[in-house]
Design a protein around this motif. Structure first.
Motif, PDB file in Angstrom:
ATOM      1  N   GLY A 228       5.673  -3.402  -4.691  1.00 31.35           N
ATOM      2  CA  GLY A 228       4.472  -3.546  -4.281  1.00 31.35           C
ATOM      3  C   GLY A 228       3.960  -4.967  -4.527  1.00 31.35           C
ATOM      4  N   ILE A 229       3.198  -5.554  -3.640  1.00 26.53           N
ATOM      5  CA  ILE A 229       2.948  -6.947  -3.890  1.00 26.53           C
ATOM      6  C   ILE A 229       1.544  -6.888  -3.497  1.00 26.53           C
ATOM      7  CG2 ILE A 229       3.969  -7.854  -1.685  1.00 26.53           C
ATOM      8  CD1 ILE A 229       5.072 -10.213  -3.295  1.00 26.53           C
ATOM      9  N   GLY A 230       0.646  -7.974  -4.059  1.00 23.67           N
ATOM     10  CA  GLY A 230      -0.569  -8.277  -3.198  1.00 23.67           C
ATOM     11  C   GLY A 230      -1.685  -8.664  -4.453  1.00 23.67           C
TER      12      GLY A 230
ATOM     13  N   GLY B  42       0.833  -1.207   0.009  1.00 25.19           N
ATOM     14  CA  GLY B  42       0.098   0.033  -0.138  1.00 25.19           C
ATOM     15  C   GLY B  42       0.945   1.364   0.009  1.00 25.19           C
ATOM     16  N   GLU B  43       0.221   2.273   0.224  1.00 25.30           N
ATOM     17  CA  GLU B  43       0.953   3.272   0.462  1.00 25.30           C
ATOM     18  C   GLU B  43       1.235   4.022   1.940  1.00 25.30           C
ATOM     19  OE1 GLU B  43      -1.375   7.007  -1.002  1.00 25.30           O
ATOM     20  OE2 GLU B  43      -2.340   5.770  -2.119  1.00 25.30           O
ATOM     21  N   ALA B  44       2.392   4.742   1.900  1.00 26.88           N
ATOM     22  CA  ALA B  44       2.886   5.104   3.302  1.00 26.88           C
ATOM     23  C   ALA B  44       2.156   6.054   3.990  1.00 26.88           C
ATOM     24  CB  ALA B  44       4.368   5.761   3.122  1.00 26.88           C
TER      25      ALA B  44
ATOM     26  N   SER C 285      13.818  -0.473 -10.717  1.00 28.83           N
ATOM     27  CA  SER C 285      13.775  -1.459  -9.467  1.00 28.83           C
ATOM     28  C   SER C 285      12.659  -1.113  -8.804  1.00 28.83           C
ATOM     29  CB  SER C 285      15.082  -0.961  -8.637  1.00 28.83           C
ATOM     30  OG  SER C 285      16.374  -1.037  -9.382  1.00 28.83           O
ATOM     31  N   VAL C 286      11.492  -0.731  -9.582  1.00 28.07           N
ATOM     32  CA  VAL C 286      10.198  -0.949  -8.829  1.00 28.07           C
ATOM     33  C   VAL C 286       9.515  -2.183  -9.704  1.00 28.07           C
ATOM     34  CG1 VAL C 286       8.082   0.351  -8.572  1.00 28.07           C
ATOM     35  CG2 VAL C 286      10.243   1.609  -8.563  1.00 28.07           C
ATOM     36  N   TYR C 287       8.832  -2.946  -8.786  1.00 33.29           N
ATOM     37  CA  TYR C 287       8.180  -4.076  -9.193  1.00 33.29           C
ATOM     38  C   TYR C 287       6.831  -4.067  -8.538  1.00 33.29           C
ATOM     39  CZ  TYR C 287      12.987  -5.529 -10.513  1.00 33.29           C
ATOM     40  OH  TYR C 287      14.263  -5.208 -10.709  1.00 33.29           O
TER      41      TYR C 287
ATOM     42  N   ASN D 260       1.012   2.416  -4.663  1.00 32.19           N
ATOM     43  CA  ASN D 260       1.303   3.606  -5.083  1.00 32.19           C
ATOM     44  C   ASN D 260       2.506   3.741  -5.771  1.00 32.19           C
ATOM     45  OD1 ASN D 260       2.142   6.441  -5.718  1.00 32.19           O
ATOM     46  ND2 ASN D 260       0.782   7.256  -3.983  1.00 32.19           N
ATOM     47  N   ARG D 261       2.375   3.417  -7.135  1.00 33.72           N
ATOM     48  CA  ARG D 261       3.630   3.360  -7.739  1.00 33.72           C
ATOM     49  C   ARG D 261       4.346   4.543  -7.972  1.00 33.72           C
ATOM     50  NH1 ARG D 261       6.108   0.542 -12.009  1.00 33.72           N
ATOM     51  NH2 ARG D 261       4.102  -0.987 -12.432  1.00 33.72           N
ATOM     52  N   ALA D 262       3.932   5.839  -7.873  1.00 37.32           N
ATOM     53  CA  ALA D 262       4.695   6.851  -7.985  1.00 37.32           C
ATOM     54  C   ALA D 262       5.481   7.069  -6.769  1.00 37.32           C
ATOM     55  CB  ALA D 262       3.830   8.332  -8.001  1.00 37.32           C
ATOM     56  N   GLU D 263       4.926   6.535  -5.493  1.00 40.91           N
ATOM     57  CA  GLU D 263       5.781   6.516  -4.198  1.00 40.91           C
ATOM     58  C   GLU D 263       6.803   5.724  -4.424  1.00 40.91           C
ATOM     59  OE1 GLU D 263       3.315   6.606  -0.523  1.00 40.91           O
ATOM     60  OE2 GLU D 263       4.424   4.690  -0.194  1.00 40.91           O
ATOM     61  N   LEU D 264       6.675   4.588  -4.817  1.00 43.43           N
ATOM     62  CA  LEU D 264       7.740   3.562  -4.960  1.00 43.43           C
ATOM     63  C   LEU D 264       8.716   4.042  -5.917  1.00 43.43           C
ATOM     64  CD1 LEU D 264       5.765  -0.024  -4.887  1.00 43.43           C
ATOM     65  CD2 LEU D 264       6.756   1.286  -2.896  1.00 43.43           C
ATOM     66  N   ASN D 265       8.213   4.471  -6.970  1.00 42.02           N
ATOM     67  CA  ASN D 265       9.366   5.313  -7.720  1.00 42.02           C
ATOM     68  C   ASN D 265      10.563   6.231  -7.283  1.00 42.02           C
ATOM     69  OD1 ASN D 265       8.376   4.006 -10.254  1.00 42.02           O
ATOM     70  ND2 ASN D 265       6.943   5.456 -11.052  1.00 42.02           N
ATOM     71  N   TYR D 266       9.697   7.087  -6.308  1.00 40.56           N
ATOM     72  CA  TYR D 266      10.814   7.982  -5.663  1.00 40.56           C
ATOM     73  C   TYR D 266      11.418   7.187  -4.775  1.00 40.56           C
ATOM     74  CZ  TYR D 266      12.492  12.080  -3.391  1.00 40.56           C
ATOM     75  OH  TYR D 266      13.397  13.015  -2.863  1.00 40.56           O
ATOM     76  N   ILE D 267      10.926   6.341  -3.981  1.00 35.97           N
ATOM     77  CA  ILE D 267      11.801   5.448  -2.962  1.00 35.97           C
ATOM     78  C   ILE D 267      12.902   4.728  -3.619  1.00 35.97           C
ATOM     79  CG2 ILE D 267      11.687   3.729  -1.187  1.00 35.97           C
ATOM     80  CD1 ILE D 267       9.071   4.770  -0.372  1.00 35.97           C
ATOM     81  N   ALA D 268      12.730   4.050  -4.785  1.00 36.30           N
ATOM     82  CA  ALA D 268      13.679   3.013  -5.298  1.00 36.30           C
ATOM     83  C   ALA D 268      14.774   3.926  -5.795  1.00 36.30           C
ATOM     84  CB  ALA D 268      12.961   2.333  -6.392  1.00 36.30           C
ATOM     85  N   SER D 269      16.112   3.038  -6.072  1.00 38.86           N
ATOM     86  CA  SER D 269      17.165   4.005  -6.710  1.00 38.86           C
ATOM     87  C   SER D 269      16.837   4.279  -8.110  1.00 38.86           C
ATOM     88  CB  SER D 269      18.229   3.097  -6.220  1.00 38.86           C
ATOM     89  OG  SER D 269      18.791   2.820  -5.152  1.00 38.86           O
TER      90      SER D 269
END
Length: 198
Positions: free
Chosen positions: A109-111, A83-85, A131-133, A118-127
């Motif tokens: 992001g799994i489930g 999910g989202e932070a 590296s976002v899946y 939230n793909r945009a959030e994971l895009n920011y967190i990842a290097s």
């Protein structure tokens, strides 16, 4: 489950939800590595833990890398969430602090309900965006992609195609969102076991 990590790979595990778990419910890079297998088998989810404070957990991961990672090891963080932070600004700030240590972050992001991720959030967190899946199940293609991503970090200074597996030091942390559906949590544990056994 028996996991033999060898001397070159050290792994840690941080569960989080409303807050990061500590004590017997986390594994540091300096802990006995057999503790990971035991914790994956015995960890009890707290059903009232429904918030996702990824930022606070990333802060703990930062401190673990800063205080326990080896200078001569490749450093990898695998964040797994459904999910989202609830603390996105803190998550972004701590992700930047981790990357400043030279840590490569993969965000997964799994489930079964991929819409919560939230793909945009994971895009920011990842290097990096690559590296976002976002997955709903553990497939051979997904595992291969993650393995190539992790191994790609260690290949930069080596001449392909030959890499001696045992000569690469790696410090790897899993940061696992525990506030996910029970089915997703079981998928995640299987994924972690697969990563550690490859």
């Amino acid at each position: 489950m028996q996991v033999d990590l060898g001397e070159e790979l050290r792994a840690g595990l941080i569960f989080y939800a409303t807050s990061p778990y500590t004590g017997e419910n986390m594994v540091s890079l300096n802990d006995d590595q057999s503790k990971i297998a035991k914790l994956l088998q015995t960890f009890q989810r707290v059903k009232s833990n429904i918030k996702t404070f990824t930022g606070e957990a990333l802060g703990v991961a930062h401190d673990m890398f800063a205080n326990h990672a080896r200078d001569d090891a490749y450093k990898i963080l695998i964040l797994i969430t459904d999910g989202e932070a609830n603390d996105r600004a803190v998550a972004y700030a701590n992700a930047d602090r981790i990357k400043a240590l030279g840590v490569h972050i993969l965000a997964i992001g799994i489930g079964f309900d991929g819409e919560k991720v939230n793909r945009a959030e994971l895009n920011y967190i990842a290097s990096r965006v690559e590296s976002v899946y976002i997955v709903t199940s553990i497939t051979a293609d997904f595992m291969m992609s993650v393995q190539m991503d992790v191994c790609g970090q260690t290949l930069a200074s080596k001449a392909p195609p030959t890499v001696v597996k045992d000569d690469v030091k790696m410090d790897l942390y899993f940061l696992l969102d525990e506030a996910m559906l029970a089915e997703d949590f079981e998928i995640t544990k299987r994924f972690m076991k697969n990563v550690l056994q490859t």
